[in-house]
Scaffold this motif. Sequence first.
Motif, PDB file in Angstrom:
ATOM      1  N   ASN A 105       7.374  -9.494  11.746  1.00 38.94           N
ATOM      2  CA  ASN A 105       6.404  -8.499  12.217  1.00 38.94           C
ATOM      3  C   ASN A 105       5.022  -9.105  12.426  1.00 38.94           C
ATOM      4  O   ASN A 105       4.322  -8.780  13.393  1.00 38.94           O
ATOM      5  CB  ASN A 105       6.318  -7.324  11.243  1.00 38.94           C
ATOM      6  N   ILE A 106       4.628  -9.988  11.510  1.00 34.43           N
ATOM      7  CA  ILE A 106       3.329 -10.668  11.646  1.00 34.43           C
ATOM      8  C   ILE A 106       3.314 -11.516  12.911  1.00 34.43           C
ATOM      9  O   ILE A 106       2.360 -11.489  13.696  1.00 34.43           O
ATOM     10  CB  ILE A 106       3.058 -11.567  10.422  1.00 34.43           C
ATOM     11  N   ILE A 107       4.402 -12.263  13.124  1.00 33.22           N
ATOM     12  CA  ILE A 107       4.480 -13.154  14.284  1.00 33.22           C
ATOM     13  C   ILE A 107       4.468 -12.362  15.585  1.00 33.22           C
ATOM     14  O   ILE A 107       3.767 -12.715  16.544  1.00 33.22           O
ATOM     15  CB  ILE A 107       5.732 -14.047  14.197  1.00 33.22           C
ATOM     16  N   GLU A 108       5.208 -11.267  15.638  1.00 29.65           N
ATOM     17  CA  GLU A 108       5.231 -10.430  16.843  1.00 29.65           C
ATOM     18  C   GLU A 108       3.849  -9.875  17.152  1.00 29.65           C
ATOM     19  O   GLU A 108       3.441  -9.808  18.320  1.00 29.65           O
ATOM     20  CB  GLU A 108       6.229  -9.283  16.667  1.00 29.65           C
ATOM     21  N   ASP A 109       3.126  -9.502  16.116  1.00 32.07           N
ATOM     22  CA  ASP A 109       1.766  -8.982  16.298  1.00 32.07           C
ATOM     23  C   ASP A 109       0.847 -10.059  16.874  1.00 32.07           C
ATOM     24  O   ASP A 109       0.043  -9.794  17.778  1.00 32.07           O
ATOM     25  CB  ASP A 109       1.230  -8.489  14.949  1.00 32.07           C
ATOM     26  N   ILE A 110       0.987 -11.284  16.376  1.00 28.00           N
ATOM     27  CA  ILE A 110       0.150 -12.387  16.882  1.00 28.00           C
ATOM     28  C   ILE A 110       0.538 -12.723  18.321  1.00 28.00           C
ATOM     29  O   ILE A 110      -0.333 -13.001  19.158  1.00 28.00           O
ATOM     30  CB  ILE A 110       0.268 -13.626  15.977  1.00 28.00           C
ATOM     31  N   GLU A 111       1.826 -12.691  18.632  1.00 26.38           N
ATOM     32  CA  GLU A 111       2.268 -12.937  20.010  1.00 26.38           C
ATOM     33  C   GLU A 111       1.618 -11.961  20.982  1.00 26.38           C
ATOM     34  O   GLU A 111       1.223 -12.324  22.092  1.00 26.38           O
ATOM     35  CB  GLU A 111       3.794 -12.788  20.119  1.00 26.38           C
ATOM     36  N   THR A 112       1.508 -10.709  20.559  1.00 25.05           N
ATOM     37  CA  THR A 112       0.982  -9.652  21.429  1.00 25.05           C
ATOM     38  C   THR A 112      -0.534  -9.647  21.488  1.00 25.05           C
ATOM     39  O   THR A 112      -1.135  -9.462  22.558  1.00 25.05           O
ATOM     40  CB  THR A 112       1.471  -8.270  20.941  1.00 25.05           C
ATOM     41  N   ASN A 113      -1.173  -9.863  20.343  1.00 25.44           N
ATOM     42  CA  ASN A 113      -2.626  -9.680  20.265  1.00 25.44           C
ATOM     43  C   ASN A 113      -3.419 -10.958  20.013  1.00 25.44           C
ATOM     44  O   ASN A 113      -4.627 -10.980  20.233  1.00 25.44           O
ATOM     45  CB  ASN A 113      -2.946  -8.667  19.162  1.00 25.44           C
ATOM     46  N   GLY A 114      -2.759 -11.994  19.482  1.00 24.48           N
ATOM     47  CA  GLY A 114      -3.434 -13.258  19.203  1.00 24.48           C
ATOM     48  C   GLY A 114      -2.851 -14.362  20.054  1.00 24.48           C
ATOM     49  O   GLY A 114      -2.640 -14.184  21.253  1.00 24.48           O
ATOM     50  N   LEU A 115      -2.550 -15.495  19.430  1.00 23.17           N
ATOM     51  CA  LEU A 115      -1.987 -16.623  20.172  1.00 23.17           C
ATOM     52  C   LEU A 115      -1.014 -17.392  19.286  1.00 23.17           C
ATOM     53  O   LEU A 115      -1.338 -17.730  18.144  1.00 23.17           O
ATOM     54  CB  LEU A 115      -3.110 -17.566  20.632  1.00 23.17           C
ATOM     55  N   VAL A 116       0.164 -17.660  19.825  1.00 19.79           N
ATOM     56  CA  VAL A 116       1.150 -18.504  19.149  1.00 19.79           C
ATOM     57  C   VAL A 116       1.388 -19.729  20.023  1.00 19.79           C
ATOM     58  O   VAL A 116       1.621 -19.606  21.225  1.00 19.79           O
ATOM     59  CB  VAL A 116       2.480 -17.770  18.905  1.00 19.79           C
ATOM     60  N   LEU A 117       1.310 -20.907  19.416  1.00 21.32           N
ATOM     61  CA  LEU A 117       1.514 -22.169  20.120  1.00 21.32           C
ATOM     62  C   LEU A 117       2.719 -22.908  19.541  1.00 21.32           C
ATOM     63  O   LEU A 117       3.036 -22.752  18.362  1.00 21.32           O
ATOM     64  CB  LEU A 117       0.294 -23.080  19.965  1.00 21.32           C
ATOM     65  N   SER A 118       3.354 -23.728  20.363  1.00 18.46           N
ATOM     66  CA  SER A 118       4.421 -24.601  19.876  1.00 18.46           C
ATOM     67  C   SER A 118       4.550 -25.803  20.802  1.00 18.46           C
ATOM     68  O   SER A 118       4.360 -25.688  22.009  1.00 18.46           O
ATOM     69  CB  SER A 118       5.759 -23.866  19.829  1.00 18.46           C
ATOM     70  N   GLN A 119       4.870 -26.949  20.226  1.00 20.52           N
ATOM     71  CA  GLN A 119       5.156 -28.131  21.036  1.00 20.52           C
ATOM     72  C   GLN A 119       6.656 -28.323  21.209  1.00 20.52           C
ATOM     73  O   GLN A 119       7.112 -29.350  21.716  1.00 20.52           O
ATOM     74  CB  GLN A 119       4.534 -29.372  20.399  1.00 20.52           C
ATOM     75  N   PHE A 120       7.437 -27.307  20.797  1.00 17.99           N
ATOM     76  CA  PHE A 120       8.893 -27.397  20.857  1.00 17.99           C
ATOM     77  C   PHE A 120       9.450 -26.432  21.913  1.00 17.99           C
ATOM     78  O   PHE A 120       9.012 -25.285  22.009  1.00 17.99           O
ATOM     79  CB  PHE A 120       9.497 -27.079  19.489  1.00 17.99           C
ATOM     80  N   GLN A 121      10.427 -26.895  22.664  1.00 18.78           N
ATOM     81  CA  GLN A 121      11.015 -26.081  23.715  1.00 18.78           C
ATOM     82  C   GLN A 121      11.820 -24.930  23.135  1.00 18.78           C
ATOM     83  O   GLN A 121      12.231 -24.952  21.973  1.00 18.78           O
ATOM     84  CB  GLN A 121      11.899 -26.947  24.608  1.00 18.78           C
ATOM     85  N   GLU A 122      12.048 -23.917  23.961  1.00 20.87           N
ATOM     86  CA  GLU A 122      12.866 -22.774  23.557  1.00 20.87           C
ATOM     87  C   GLU A 122      14.214 -23.266  23.040  1.00 20.87           C
ATOM     88  O   GLU A 122      14.789 -24.220  23.567  1.00 20.87           O
ATOM     89  CB  GLU A 122      13.085 -21.828  24.740  1.00 20.87           C
ATOM     90  N   GLY A 123      14.688 -22.619  22.016  1.00 24.94           N
ATOM     91  CA  GLY A 123      15.966 -22.987  21.422  1.00 24.94           C
ATOM     92  C   GLY A 123      15.847 -23.948  20.261  1.00 24.94           C
ATOM     93  O   GLY A 123      16.808 -24.146  19.518  1.00 24.94           O
ATOM     94  N   THR A 124      14.659 -24.568  20.090  1.00 26.30           N
ATOM     95  CA  THR A 124      14.488 -25.523  18.987  1.00 26.30           C
ATOM     96  C   THR A 124      14.477 -24.773  17.661  1.00 26.30           C
ATOM     97  O   THR A 124      13.640 -23.899  17.438  1.00 26.30           O
ATOM     98  CB  THR A 124      13.176 -26.312  19.130  1.00 26.30           C
TER      99      THR A 124
END
Length: 258
Positions: A105-124
């Motif tokens: 839930n925290i991560i979904e909220d950040i995805e919508t309202n903040g910013l989530v970064l990753s250096q890994f491709q989808e599926g990792t």
Amino acid sequence: MIAPITFHIPELEAMKKYPNELFYMGNTDLLRKKKIAIVGSRKPNQYAREVTHALCKKLSKAGICIVSGGAVGVDAIAHKAAGAKNTIMVAATGLDKRYPAINKNIIEDIETNGLVLSQFQEGTPSQKYNFPLRNEVVVALGDVLIVTYADVNSGTMHSVKHALKMGKEVYVLAHRIGESEASNELLSQGKVKAIYDLDAFVAQFAGFTCKESLADEFLCYCQTNPTYEEALKKYPSKIFEAELSGSIEIKNAKVFLV
């Protein structure tokens, strides 16, 4: 929606190697804000939990963006206290996976309202060697690193090593003997600095510039921590209103944002 970062992020030049790829979900405007990285144990004590929350809330209210890794414990507390709109999470998996699941839930909220970064491709998936890479990005993005609780030989200590190699200042909380032994050891060695006064610490960093989130002229002025007498002369009506509403507090004859 997951998308690649197509622009250069200067802060990441501090890394051993600039990431080959970066993906994001959310608001990349947060990368332009002043940022502080906060990390720590997945099992902090109650003191560290309370102070982490209070510190991140104060930093966020002062317009400073909080960067952390989305893990349980200190990371999750930091993100929640800052508020999704003022936090950057760096993931150790592809962005199609929300890890750890308990923080979904925290991560979904950040995805919508903040910013989530990753250096890994989808599926990792979550893999042991992803975390040190994730930690290096977290540290690089922050102007300084704050460690609120750390055990000996923990992943948090890898973040400290990254910060010291990058020449960044590292701050810790002073704990009792037998608690947060790793950060206490660093403090005794003079490699890090202790935070003793949250308001004074926040004032060090909030004073650089008035952030967009504090566009109100009066609140921007309060960021500079003027004396109560000075503030009263400049904003006689607003100072009383803000004090009554709890937006500011007066300590040692100075004005601080709450």
